[in-house]
Design a protein around this motif. Structure first.
Motif, PDB file in Angstrom:
ATOM      1  N   ARG A   1       2.710  -2.770   8.881  1.00  0.00           N
ATOM      2  CA  ARG A   1       1.464  -3.523   9.052  1.00  0.00           C
ATOM      3  C   ARG A   1       0.259  -2.684   8.613  1.00  0.00           C
ATOM      4  O   ARG A   1      -0.672  -3.200   7.996  1.00  0.00           O
ATOM      5  N   PHE A   2       0.279  -1.392   8.940  1.00  0.00           N
ATOM      6  CA  PHE A   2      -0.809  -0.496   8.541  1.00  0.00           C
ATOM      7  C   PHE A   2      -0.939  -0.464   7.017  1.00  0.00           C
ATOM      8  O   PHE A   2      -2.051  -0.537   6.475  1.00  0.00           O
ATOM      9  N   LYS A   3       0.180  -0.356   6.329  1.00  0.00           N
ATOM     10  CA  LYS A   3       0.159  -0.315   4.862  1.00  0.00           C
ATOM     11  C   LYS A   3      -0.378  -1.625   4.282  1.00  0.00           C
ATOM     12  O   LYS A   3      -1.085  -1.625   3.267  1.00  0.00           O
ATOM     13  N   ALA A   4      -0.053  -2.737   4.919  1.00  0.00           N
ATOM     14  CA  ALA A   4      -0.551  -4.032   4.447  1.00  0.00           C
ATOM     15  C   ALA A   4      -2.058  -4.139   4.644  1.00  0.00           C
ATOM     16  O   ALA A   4      -2.774  -4.687   3.794  1.00  0.00           O
ATOM     17  N   ALA A   5      -2.552  -3.602   5.758  1.00  0.00           N
ATOM     18  CA  ALA A   5      -3.990  -3.658   6.041  1.00  0.00           C
ATOM     19  C   ALA A   5      -4.772  -2.712   5.153  1.00  0.00           C
ATOM     20  O   ALA A   5      -5.951  -2.961   4.844  1.00  0.00           O
ATOM     21  N   ASP A   6      -4.135  -1.638   4.719  1.00  0.00           N
ATOM     22  CA  ASP A   6      -4.763  -0.598   3.900  1.00  0.00           C
ATOM     23  C   ASP A   6      -4.882  -1.087   2.453  1.00  0.00           C
ATOM     24  O   ASP A   6      -4.013  -0.841   1.623  1.00  0.00           O
ATOM     25  N   LYS A   7      -5.984  -1.765   2.145  1.00  0.00           N
ATOM     26  CA  LYS A   7      -6.135  -2.452   0.857  1.00  0.00           C
ATOM     27  C   LYS A   7      -5.983  -1.527  -0.349  1.00  0.00           C
ATOM     28  O   LYS A   7      -5.368  -1.900  -1.344  1.00  0.00           O
ATOM     29  N   ASP A   8      -6.576  -0.342  -0.280  1.00  0.00           N
ATOM     30  CA  ASP A   8      -6.537   0.545  -1.446  1.00  0.00           C
ATOM     31  C   ASP A   8      -5.325   1.472  -1.444  1.00  0.00           C
ATOM     32  O   ASP A   8      -5.153   2.285  -2.364  1.00  0.00           O
ATOM     33  N   GLY A   9      -4.497   1.362  -0.421  1.00  0.00           N
ATOM     34  CA  GLY A   9      -3.245   2.107  -0.393  1.00  0.00           C
ATOM     35  C   GLY A   9      -3.381   3.611  -0.307  1.00  0.00           C
ATOM     36  O   GLY A   9      -2.473   4.344  -0.737  1.00  0.00           O
ATOM     37  N   ASP A  10      -4.485   4.104   0.265  1.00  0.00           N
ATOM     38  CA  ASP A  10      -4.684   5.551   0.343  1.00  0.00           C
ATOM     39  C   ASP A  10      -4.171   6.147   1.654  1.00  0.00           C
ATOM     40  O   ASP A  10      -4.324   7.345   1.907  1.00  0.00           O
ATOM     41  N   GLY A  11      -3.573   5.307   2.494  1.00  0.00           N
ATOM     42  CA  GLY A  11      -3.036   5.799   3.756  1.00  0.00           C
ATOM     43  C   GLY A  11      -4.074   6.039   4.820  1.00  0.00           C
ATOM     44  O   GLY A  11      -3.775   6.592   5.880  1.00  0.00           O
TER      45      GLY A  11
END
Length: 317
Positions: free
Chosen positions: A160-170
Motif C-alpha cells: 500500500r505504501f508503494k502504491a501511495a508513493d506516486k514518484d516511487g522514491d520510497g
C-alpha cells in the motif's frame, strides 16, 4: 513502538465496522458537504459548511461581518494558487475537497512526528516500518502467537505504501502518507482498496468472491438461529446486482463497482454553484471583488445568524 497502538486502532475500526449495518460496511460512500438542506432561498448554511468545513463555519458564525470579510479575503488568496487574480473552477473544487478532508489531514498531522524520525517532513518506508514493526522484525514475530498474520500485515502495508508513493522514491510526502492511511479518499488508490477487499473476503484464494464468501463476510449464524431477512436480501443483491456478468462470482471490476460506487461529486457541484452565483461578468472564473460582493454566500457572521434567527422567529409566529 507503534505496533500495539496501531493494533488498538485496528480494533477500534473493527468495532466501528460492526456498528455499521453489515451489508454497508464495505461500501465507501462519499459524504455530503453539509447536514443542512441546500436551499439558498432560506439560508446559505450549506454553502458555508461546504466552503469552510463544518467546524470552521461555526467559528465564522461568531465573527462580525467585517471580521468575516477580512478572513474571507485571505482565504481567497490561498485558493488562487497560480496567483493570477482569479479563482477558477479547478482551484475552488480542490479547496472544497481539502476542507472536507481536513479531519483526515489533521489526524495524519497529529501522528506525523511519531513516524518522521529524522524530522525531514517526509516519511520513508523504513521509518514507518521500523516505528510500527521494529522490535518484532528482528525476532521474525517469533514471540507472537499469530505471526503469519503480522507478516501478512507488513507485506500489505509495504504494498500500500508503494502504491501511495506516486514518484516511487520510497519516501512519502504528507499527501502520499495520507493516501497510504486513507486510500479510499484518493482516486489513484482505487486498485489498492479493491485488492485489499478481495483478499479479505476471498477465503479460498481463487482470486474471486463466491456467494458463500460474500455472505460470510457479513453474517455468521449462531446455532439454531434463523437467517435474518436482510441476509436473504443480500443473496438476491449478489445474484441480481453485484454479479454483473452472471458467472456466480465477483471479480475485481465487480467488487470495485460495489465498494466504490460512482457517485455525485458534491465538491465539484458546489464549486460550479458558487461560481455561477458569483460570476457577474460570466467568464467562468471569479475575482476577489466578486467573492467579497457576495461574501455572505461563502461565510457566515454574527449578523447572518441574527438575520436567520429573526426569520425563524417570524416563521414561528
Amino acid at each position: 513502538m507503534m505496533l500495539l497502538s496501531s493494533l488498538a486502532y485496528l480494533y477500534l475500526l473493527a468495532a466501528i465496522a460492526f456498528a455499521v449495518p453489515a451489508q454497508e460496511k464495505r461500501v465507501h460512500h462519499q459524504a455530503d458537504l453539509s447536514d443542512h438542506v441546500h436551499d439558498d432561498s432560506q439560508n446559505y448554511q450549506y454553502d458555508h459548511e461546504a466552503f469552510l468545513g463544518k467546524e470552521e463555519a461555526k467559528t465564522f458564525d461568531q465573527l462580525t461581518p467585517e471580521e468575516s470579510k477580512d478572513r474571507l479575503a485571505k482565504i481567497v488568496d490561498r485558493i488562487d494558487t497560480d496567483k493570477d487574480g482569479y479563482v477558477t473552477h479547478p482551484e475552488l473544487h480542490q479547496w472544497i475537497k481539502h476542507r472536507q478532508r481536513r479531519y483526515i489531514e489533521e489526524n495524519v498531522n497529529k501522528h506525523w512526528k511519531d513516524y518522521d524520525q529524522n524530522q525531514d517532513d517526509r516519511i520513508a518506508w523504513e521509518e514507518y516500518k521500523n516505528t510500527t514493526y521494529g522490535y518484532y522484525l528482528g525476532e521474525e514475530f517469533s514471540d507472537i502467537e499469530d505471526k503469519d498474520t503480522y507478516k501478512s500485515m507488513l507485506a500489505r502495508d509495504e504494498r500500500r505504501f508503494k502504491a501511495a508513493d506516486k514518484d516511487g522514491d520510497g519516501i512519502a510526502t504528507r499527501e502520499e502518507f495520507t493516501a497510504f492511511l486513507h486510500p479510499e479518499e484518493f482516486g489513484y488508490m482505487k486498485d489498492v482498496v479493491v485488492q485489499e477487499t478481495m483478499e479479505d473476503i476471498d477465503k479460498n484464494g481463487d482470486g474471486k468472491i463466491n456467494l458463500h464468501e460474500y455472505i460470510g463476510d457479513m453474517y455468521t449464524p449462531e446455532d439454531g438461529e434463523s437467517e435474518p431477512d436482510w441476509v436473504q436480501t443480500e443473496r438476491k443483491h449478489f445474484a441480481e446486482f453485484r454479479d454483473i456478468n452472471k458467472d456466480g462470482y465477483l471479480d475485481a471490476d465487480e467488487v470495485a463497482q460495489w465498494v466504490l460506487p460512482g457517485e455525485v461529486d458534491h465538491a465539484d457541484n458546489e464549486a460550479k454553484h458558487l461560481i455561477h452565483e458569483t460570476d457577474t461578468d460570466k467568464n467562468e472564473k471569479i475575482t476577489k471583488k466578486e467573492i467579497l460582493a457576495n461574501w455572505n454566500m461563502f461565510v457566515g457572521s454574527q449578523a447572518t445568524n441574527y438575520g436567520e434567527d429573526l426569520t425563524k422567529k417570524h416563521d414561528e409566529l
